[in-house]
Motif scaffolding. Structure first.
Motif, PDB file in Angstrom:
ATOM      1  N   ASN A 150      39.702 -34.318-106.540  1.00 54.02           N
ATOM      2  CA  ASN A 150      38.446 -34.393-107.282  1.00 54.02           C
ATOM      3  C   ASN A 150      38.131 -33.169-108.133  1.00 54.02           C
ATOM      4  O   ASN A 150      37.054 -33.087-108.723  1.00 54.02           O
ATOM      5  CB  ASN A 150      37.272 -34.638-106.329  1.00 54.02           C
ATOM      6  N   GLN A 151      39.063 -32.188-108.222  1.00 51.35           N
ATOM      7  CA  GLN A 151      38.777 -31.041-109.069  1.00 51.35           C
ATOM      8  C   GLN A 151      40.047 -30.278-109.458  1.00 51.35           C
ATOM      9  O   GLN A 151      41.098 -30.424-108.835  1.00 51.35           O
ATOM     10  CB  GLN A 151      37.793 -30.083-108.404  1.00 51.35           C
ATOM     11  N   ILE A 152      39.908 -29.501-110.529  1.00 48.73           N
ATOM     12  CA  ILE A 152      40.946 -28.579-110.983  1.00 48.73           C
ATOM     13  C   ILE A 152      40.295 -27.203-111.088  1.00 48.73           C
ATOM     14  O   ILE A 152      39.194 -27.073-111.626  1.00 48.73           O
ATOM     15  CB  ILE A 152      41.506 -28.986-112.350  1.00 48.73           C
ATOM     16  N   ILE A 153      40.981 -26.192-110.564  1.00 52.63           N
ATOM     17  CA  ILE A 153      40.478 -24.820-110.674  1.00 52.63           C
ATOM     18  C   ILE A 153      41.413 -24.034-111.592  1.00 52.63           C
ATOM     19  O   ILE A 153      42.612 -23.956-111.360  1.00 52.63           O
ATOM     20  CB  ILE A 153      40.381 -24.138-109.303  1.00 52.63           C
ATOM     21  N   GLU A 154      40.813 -23.477-112.633  1.00 46.89           N
ATOM     22  CA  GLU A 154      41.524 -22.651-113.611  1.00 46.89           C
ATOM     23  C   GLU A 154      41.022 -21.223-113.429  1.00 46.89           C
ATOM     24  O   GLU A 154      39.825 -20.978-113.501  1.00 46.89           O
ATOM     25  CB  GLU A 154      41.217 -23.169-115.015  1.00 46.89           C
ATOM     26  N   GLU A 155      41.940 -20.281-113.199  1.00 41.62           N
ATOM     27  CA  GLU A 155      41.467 -18.946-112.820  1.00 41.62           C
ATOM     28  C   GLU A 155      42.413 -17.867-113.326  1.00 41.62           C
ATOM     29  O   GLU A 155      43.637 -18.003-113.253  1.00 41.62           O
ATOM     30  CB  GLU A 155      41.358 -18.862-111.296  1.00 41.62           C
ATOM     31  N   SER A 156      41.828 -16.788-113.846  1.00 41.19           N
ATOM     32  CA  SER A 156      42.611 -15.622-114.238  1.00 41.19           C
ATOM     33  C   SER A 156      42.268 -14.479-113.298  1.00 41.19           C
ATOM     34  O   SER A 156      41.133 -14.347-112.849  1.00 41.19           O
ATOM     35  CB  SER A 156      42.311 -15.209-115.679  1.00 41.19           C
ATOM     36  N   PRO A 157      43.244 -13.628-112.991  1.00 40.09           N
ATOM     37  CA  PRO A 157      42.968 -12.500-112.101  1.00 40.09           C
ATOM     38  C   PRO A 157      42.233 -11.389-112.838  1.00 40.09           C
ATOM     39  O   PRO A 157      41.985 -11.474-114.045  1.00 40.09           O
ATOM     40  CB  PRO A 157      44.374 -12.048-111.687  1.00 40.09           C
ATOM     41  N   VAL A 216      35.840 -24.298-112.791  1.00 37.99           N
ATOM     42  CA  VAL A 216      35.961 -25.341-111.779  1.00 37.99           C
ATOM     43  C   VAL A 216      35.613 -26.669-112.452  1.00 37.99           C
ATOM     44  O   VAL A 216      34.458 -26.899-112.830  1.00 37.99           O
ATOM     45  CB  VAL A 216      35.035 -25.085-110.575  1.00 37.99           C
ATOM     46  N   TYR A 217      36.625 -27.533-112.614  1.00 41.52           N
ATOM     47  CA  TYR A 217      36.464 -28.809-113.300  1.00 41.52           C
ATOM     48  C   TYR A 217      36.387 -29.947-112.283  1.00 41.52           C
ATOM     49  O   TYR A 217      37.277 -30.088-111.445  1.00 41.52           O
ATOM     50  CB  TYR A 217      37.634 -29.065-114.245  1.00 41.52           C
ATOM     51  N   LYS A 218      35.349 -30.749-112.380  1.00 35.42           N
ATOM     52  CA  LYS A 218      35.193 -31.904-111.508  1.00 35.42           C
ATOM     53  C   LYS A 218      35.769 -33.151-112.172  1.00 35.42           C
ATOM     54  O   LYS A 218      35.575 -33.377-113.368  1.00 35.42           O
ATOM     55  CB  LYS A 218      33.711 -32.123-111.171  1.00 35.42           C
ATOM     56  N   LEU A 219      36.459 -33.976-111.361  1.00 34.96           N
ATOM     57  CA  LEU A 219      37.102 -35.181-111.863  1.00 34.96           C
ATOM     58  C   LEU A 219      36.381 -36.433-111.388  1.00 34.96           C
ATOM     59  O   LEU A 219      35.820 -36.456-110.286  1.00 34.96           O
ATOM     60  CB  LEU A 219      38.556 -35.241-111.386  1.00 34.96           C
ATOM     61  N   GLY A 243      40.337 -39.749-112.835  1.00 37.15           N
ATOM     62  CA  GLY A 243      41.060 -38.506-113.103  1.00 37.15           C
ATOM     63  C   GLY A 243      40.623 -37.766-114.346  1.00 37.15           C
ATOM     64  O   GLY A 243      41.253 -36.774-114.728  1.00 37.15           O
ATOM     65  N   LYS A 244      39.544 -38.200-114.997  1.00 34.23           N
ATOM     66  CA  LYS A 244      39.039 -37.500-116.175  1.00 34.23           C
ATOM     67  C   LYS A 244      38.065 -36.390-115.754  1.00 34.23           C
ATOM     68  O   LYS A 244      37.285 -36.556-114.820  1.00 34.23           O
ATOM     69  CB  LYS A 244      38.346 -38.462-117.137  1.00 34.23           C
TER      70      LYS A 244
END
Length: 271
Positions: A79-86, A98-101, A105-106
């Protein structure tokens, strides 16, 4: 023809049909973009940098890292994708999205956190889709200022983006997109512009992608950094494809047929 001959003929046809199916399976090639080298060109200097991509066993990108040490990681759940830079550099700059689906899957919403020079900024984003599955609207709020993006499509291609809502009229614009005859390969992605999401790294999660390659982007309106008297700004794109049909090179021109702004060289791993 006796029964034995008839039976042999049937068996032969079945064997030939089976071989054709196996052959078609073997000919199917899947490719993953492994890197892109971007050369920036100006009248004073040129520079280049390379981004490398890492994938998981499901074919999803898990890391993007460039030759300057900057990186972005991606993790996935149902239900989500996490995109993260250090943390990067002396100022400890940081980004997390933090992207919710939805069930299909959209991506339907995002909470983005940026830390720059010790100051943290959050933005809340909603993504809306039309009945055909195309991204139709983005509602983004940062520092209590709402911004809206409206998307229009023609013949399976994104053809216009309109940005409104910002108090700063210089940041309002309409972008008109034109397309080449060449189809866009499914494994190709590129960062044309920030708000063109169905061509970027996470394009599979922003609804249907445009079917053709972009040839020209025209920006109309009061353009920040260019002055309100400028009627429009044009950027055009030229492409080369390799033997597998992947885009191996994309040249971004400052005007139609003009001096290149960037030269992008793409590498793929095909199986």
């Amino acid at each position: 023809m006796n029964k034995v001959q008839l039976m042999l003929s049937v068996i032969t046809l079945l064997i030939v049909a089976s071989c054709k199916k196996e052959s078609s399976k073997e000919e199917k090639v899947t490719c993953q973009m492994t890197s892109v080298t971007v050369e920036l060109i100006s009248s004073e200097y040129t520079s280049s940098s390379t981004k490398n991509y890492t994938y998981d066993d499901k074919g999803r990108i898990t890391k993007m890292k460039d030759d300057l040490g900057n990186e972005m990681s991606y993790s996935y759940s149902s239900n989500q994708i996490i995109e993260e830079s250090p943390l990067i550099g002396f100022n400890s700059n940081y980004y997390k999205g933090v992207y919710k689906l939805d069930a299909s899957g959209k991506i339907i919403s995002a909470l983005k956190t940026r830390s720059l020079d010790g100051e943290t900024e959050n933005s809340i984003v909603k993504y809306l889709y039309d009945s055909d599955g195309y991204l139709s609207e983005i509602q983004e709020t940062s520092k209590d200022v709402p911004v809206f993006y409206y998307y229009s499509y023609t013949n399976g291609n994104l053809t216009s983006i309109k940005r409104t809502g910002s108090a700063d009229t210089r940041t309002r614009f309409t972008k008109i997109l034109y397309y080449a005859k060449d189809l866009a390969p499914s494994d190709f992605f590129a960062n044309y512009k920030r708000e063109i999401l169905n061509t970027g790294l996470l394009k599979a999660y922003f609804g249907k992608a445009s079917k053709n390659l972009i040839s020209v982007i025209e920006e109309i309106g009061s353009l920040a950094n260019y002055g309100p008297s400028l009627p429009s700004l044009w950027v055009s794109y030229d492409y080369k494809k390799n033997a597998e049909g992947n885009v191996s090179q994309m040249i971004e021109n400052g005007e139609i047929g003009g001096i290149p702004l960037t030269i992008n060289e793409f590498n793929f791993n095909c199986k």
